[in-house]
Design an enzyme around this catalytic site. Structure first.
Site, short mmCIF file in Angstrom:
data_model
loop_
_atom_site.label_atom_id
_atom_site.label_comp_id
_atom_site.label_asym_id
_atom_site.label_seq_id
_atom_site.Cartn_x
_atom_site.Cartn_y
_atom_site.Cartn_z
N LYS A 35 1.23 -1.10 0.20
CA LYS A 35 0.06 -0.47 0.13
C LYS A 35 1.23 1.44 0.21
CE LYS A 35 -0.55 0.07 4.85
NZ LYS A 35 -1.12 -0.20 6.08
N TYR A 253 16.22 29.38 9.87
CA TYR A 253 15.35 30.30 10.03
C TYR A 253 15.07 30.14 11.83
CZ TYR A 253 13.58 30.32 5.19
OH TYR A 253 13.70 30.85 4.16
#
Length: 356
Positions: A35, A253
């Site tokens: 999957k 950041y």
């Protein structure tokens, strides 16, 4: 390929992992779970390396059709079954096995016009409280399905929410046994963890997933270190920039990381837009020129920064392993507060993939 980031899929490792799962499963047949596009590895790339399996288990009808059209003739199981009644025509055409977890699906099967009966996996809710019939409804659902001309072979399926420990399977197993009392039925219960560590759950079919791709179902690499399982996906890149920091200099950041003294850092072409976990903190393991070091500062969209103190020889173009044979994906995931499953599945389409 201009940007140096790359994902490499090792098909020999995939075949080795299937052999490990097969040995662990004993005499049980084996569904290879593919999957989520084979956990991010690419179902079209990898399925032929799993042809020794007894069947494939997945979610999407489209992926099931792809397998059939590429030549797979053995069983395919739809783990969540069908989502709309009109999908039964395609399930019939491609001869798929479907799970049934709701009464509306039983009603849809009763009304369907099929060329031949479909094999069914009746899903029981053993305590995880996702899909499936409660234990006290299993007998009734089983009998309803058994009475339908459209239903062929039937198997009882359940799932474990916590199969890493014996305590985690004891309660669900007891509920399954009580619900199945009096039913002469095949069973499929074991996920990756249960396949490896709980042979009493194996029964007729096991359903290994994450272990096929070489990561641990517990999220701890040490738990599978002696199993013979090997990482299938390796993510690599290169150092594309160097910065020289002085004490107090910030990186990235928010300036969450500040150098305590003079420090040399490398800028690596990889970020959260490539599938690297954005929340990976300073200290996440990473390999530069064969030397283990750590990330520093926040992960950006396209770049991460790494401490080059342990590898003074590193420079522009130095090879970096984000995860793979040396940097275990479970260790990166654990540092970021997630699991290896997520990192595999998050591999971004912009990352080039090669198969070896």
């Amino acid at each position: 390929m201009s940007r140096p980031i790359l994902a490499t899929i090792n098909l020999a490792a995939l075949r080795q992992n299937l052999a490990v799962a097969r040995q662990a499963a004993g005499g049980s047949r084996l569904w290879s779970v593919v999957k989520a596009n084979a956990y991010g590895h690419g179902i079209a790339r990898v399925w032929q390396s799993l042809v020794e399996t007894d069947g494939f288990a997945l979610l999407n009808l489209e992926e099931a059709i792809l397998l059939r059209e590429q030549g797979w003739k053995k069983p395919i199981l739809l783990l969540e079954g069908f989502f709309h009644q009109d999908e039964l025509a395609m399930i019939d055409q491609y001869r798929l096995t479907t799970s049934v977890h709701s009464n509306w699906q039983i009603q849809a099967l009763a009304k369907a016009k099929l060329s031949a009966p479909l094999d069914i996996y009746l899903k029981m809710n053993s305590g995880m409280n996702r899909l499936g019939f409660p234990p006290d409804q299993v007998h009734n659902a089983w009998q309803k399905l058994r009475s339908l001309d459209n239903v062929g072979e039937m198997t009882l399926m359940a799932h474990f929410a916590d199969a890493e420990t014996s305590e985690g399977i004891a309660g669900p197993l007891q509920r399954i046994e009580q619900a199945a009392e009096g039913l002469n039925c095949a069973r499929s219960l074991a996920n990756s963890a249960a396949t490896l560590w709980h042979p009493q759950t194996h029964h007729d079919w096991v359903r290994p997933g994450i272990i096929l791709y070489g990561a641990s179902p517990s999220g701890q690499w040490q738990d599978i270190a002696s199993s013979g399982l090997q990482p299938v996906m390796t993510m690599t890149s290169q150092v594309i920039g160097i910065q020289h920091l002085t004490a107090g200099s910030a990186v990235g950041y928010g300036g969450q990381y500040r150098a305590s003294g003079e420090q040399r850092i490398g800028v690596v072409a990889c970020g959260y837009a490539d599938g690297y976990p954005r929340h990976a903190p300073t200290g996440t393991p990473i390999l530069v020129d064969g030397v283990m070091t750590q990330t520093v500062g926040r992960v950006s969209m396209d770049m991460i920064t790494v401490d080059l103190t342990p590898c003074p020889q590193a420079g522009i173009g130095s090879q970096v392993e984000l995860w793979g044979n040396n940097v275990k994906i479970d260790d990166v995931a654990a540092a970021a507060g997630t699991v290896g499953y997520e990192l595999m599945c998050a591999l971004a389409p912009r990352v080039p993939v090669i198969v070896e």
